[in-house]
Design a protein around this motif. Structure first.
Motif, mmCIF file in Angstrom:
data_model
loop_
_atom_site.group_PDB
_atom_site.id
_atom_site.type_symbol
_atom_site.label_atom_id
_atom_site.label_comp_id
_atom_site.label_asym_id
_atom_site.label_seq_id
_atom_site.Cartn_x
_atom_site.Cartn_y
_atom_site.Cartn_z
ATOM 1 N N ALA A 92 47.798 36.916 19.333
ATOM 2 C CA ALA A 92 48.137 36.276 20.606
ATOM 3 C C ALA A 92 49.226 35.229 20.415
ATOM 4 C CB ALA A 92 46.889 35.645 21.228
ATOM 5 N N VAL B 285 51.039 36.121 27.530
ATOM 6 C CA VAL B 285 49.847 36.645 26.866
ATOM 7 C C VAL B 285 48.596 36.292 27.665
ATOM 8 C CG1 VAL B 285 48.437 36.531 24.765
ATOM 9 C CG2 VAL B 285 50.935 36.475 24.596
ATOM 10 N N ARG C 191 45.065 35.924 26.954
ATOM 11 C CA ARG C 191 44.197 35.837 25.778
ATOM 12 C C ARG C 191 42.815 36.381 26.145
ATOM 13 N NH1 ARG C 191 44.701 31.909 20.934
ATOM 14 N NH2 ARG C 191 46.788 31.734 21.795
ATOM 15 N N VAL D 48 44.770 42.787 23.314
ATOM 16 C CA VAL D 48 45.477 41.737 24.050
ATOM 17 C C VAL D 48 46.402 42.415 25.051
ATOM 18 C CG1 VAL D 48 47.131 39.843 23.922
ATOM 19 C CG2 VAL D 48 45.475 40.138 22.098
#
Length: 394
Positions: A310, A320, A322, A329
């Motif tokens: 990440a 991203v 998470r 991801v």
């Protein structure tokens, strides 16, 4: 007329015509062809516990499971599955009538939907969804009704009003996946309670895909839908040894449910694989009895890998999301100036030597999934660091 078929009709059953070759096969082949790091398909690059591998070898040598195992699964494994559900969740199942061993969770999903869904039935599923869901609903003759998880405050969330609105008089079944692949979302206890209330109120069956149950990184851990009031008798819960013990090639999954539901699913399953994974069933029975320390270390090691990937993806410029669970991801590629996940993933091996999966394959609404790309972090830490470095260099 040599070589001509007797009909202009395509060979492939029209219910499956839309699916073709899975994106996983395409991207894994691309990884091999380009020598790229494969963060596409969700399989670990190291085996699970040595003592469990040895248990499989022992079973092979002792002649246990080398011939057809019992249709519902070997008694040792069914007993171990029931004990696992009791130990971790306080759910009591009869190993003889309420547990069914399958050829991985994928067969469990297919058998459940083939058994419980008839042509014209609607199946409400959380979108994006694992690609076998759509194919299994289609094979059963059912109609998919997607309820889309949408980005909100760094994760993908379920709109409960949208879920309620999706249920009609034709709805037969809710197909729920938590921890959720591909988004990494873990449904909250409040969300699960609302789903349970809806299922009871509308008298719906529920199939829950819980294969990432031991990979919940935040909060108190996985909460099975079957633990909520009124759900034990209407829920088919699906688990997987491949995801929990990192032996994906063994293809050992299972179903736990009330006797009449298990009986229905078994009726379909017996005409799919009939039985599978004989010696591996004995090994998985031992795996399920591993101490809590195994499950805690497994979760901790995957959490560390999540954070490596990440952070690397964020440093490379991706947005991203998470994940709170699973070993995937999801990222948004728009900050990179990209918007087409398919084109991005097909070009990525040449550009960066990394393979990922476009999330759009998990959507009925391809536009809704277009800018999202999924990376798997069930790989060795040094592999993830190398992938992150390659992406940053891109």
């Amino acid at each position: 007329m040599t070589g001509m078929t007797s009909s202009a009709r395509p060979h492939l059953n029209r219910r499956l015509a839309a699916f073709g070759t899975t994106i996983f096969a395409e991207m894994s082949a691309l990884a091999v062809a380009t020598g790229s790091i494969n963060l596409g398909q969700g399989f670990p690059d190291t085996d699970g516990p040595e003592e469990i591998r040895e248990a499989a070898v022992r079973a092979l040598r002792d002649g246990r499971g080398n011939q057809y195992p019992p249709g519902p699964g070997v008694p040792e494994l069914r007993t171990a599955i029931a004990a696992h559900q009791q130990r971790h969740y306080g759910l009591s199942y009869d190993p003889d009538t309420e547990v069914l061993v399958t050829a991985g969770a994928t067969e469990a999903i297919a058998a459940s939907l083939l058994a419980l869904v008839e042509p014209g039935d609607e199946v409400v599923a959380l979108e994006p969804y694992y690609d076998s869901y759509a194919a299994s609903i289609a094979m059963a003759g059912g109609t998919r009704v997607p309820v889309t998880l949408r980005p909100q405050d760094g994760s993908f969330r379920l709109d409960l009003d949208e879920l309620r609105a999706a249920v009609t008089d034709r709805t037969r079944l809710l197909l729920v996946n938590t921890p959720h692949n591909p988004t990494g979302t873990v449904l909250t206890r409040a969300e699960l309670a609302a789903i349970a209330e809806l299922a009871v109120e509308r008298d719906l069956l529920v199939v829950t895909d819980e294969v990432y149950e031991h990979l919940v990184f935040d909060g108190a851990g996985h909460v099975p839908l079957a633990t909520f009031p009124g759900m034990r008798e209407r829920t088919v819960s699906i688990g997987s040894a491949g995801k929990t013990f990192s032996f994906t090639g063994w293809k050992v999954g299972w179903v736990t449910a009330a006797p009449e539901l298990v009986s229905a699913v078994r009726s379909a399953k017996q005409f799919l694989t009939y039985v599978a994974s004989g010696p591996f069933q004995y090994a998985v029975a031992e795996a399920l009895a591993l101490p809590d320390s195994y499950f805690e270390e497994f979760r901790r090691s995957m959490l560390a890998r999540r954070d490596i990937l990440a952070e690397g993806l964020a440093a490379a410029g991706f947005e991203v999301f998470r994940p709170a669970g699973t070993y995937f991801v999801t990222t948004d590629i728009r900050p990179l100036g990209e918007k087409d996940g398919f084109a991005f993933c097909r070009a990525l091996p040449e550009r960066a030597g990394v393979v990922a999966i476009p999330n759009a394959v998990f959507y009925d609404d391809r536009e809704a999934g277009a800018p999202f790309v999924r990376f798997a972090f069930c790989k060795r830490e040094q592999v993830l660091r190398e992938a992150a470095e390659r992406l940053r260099a891109m």
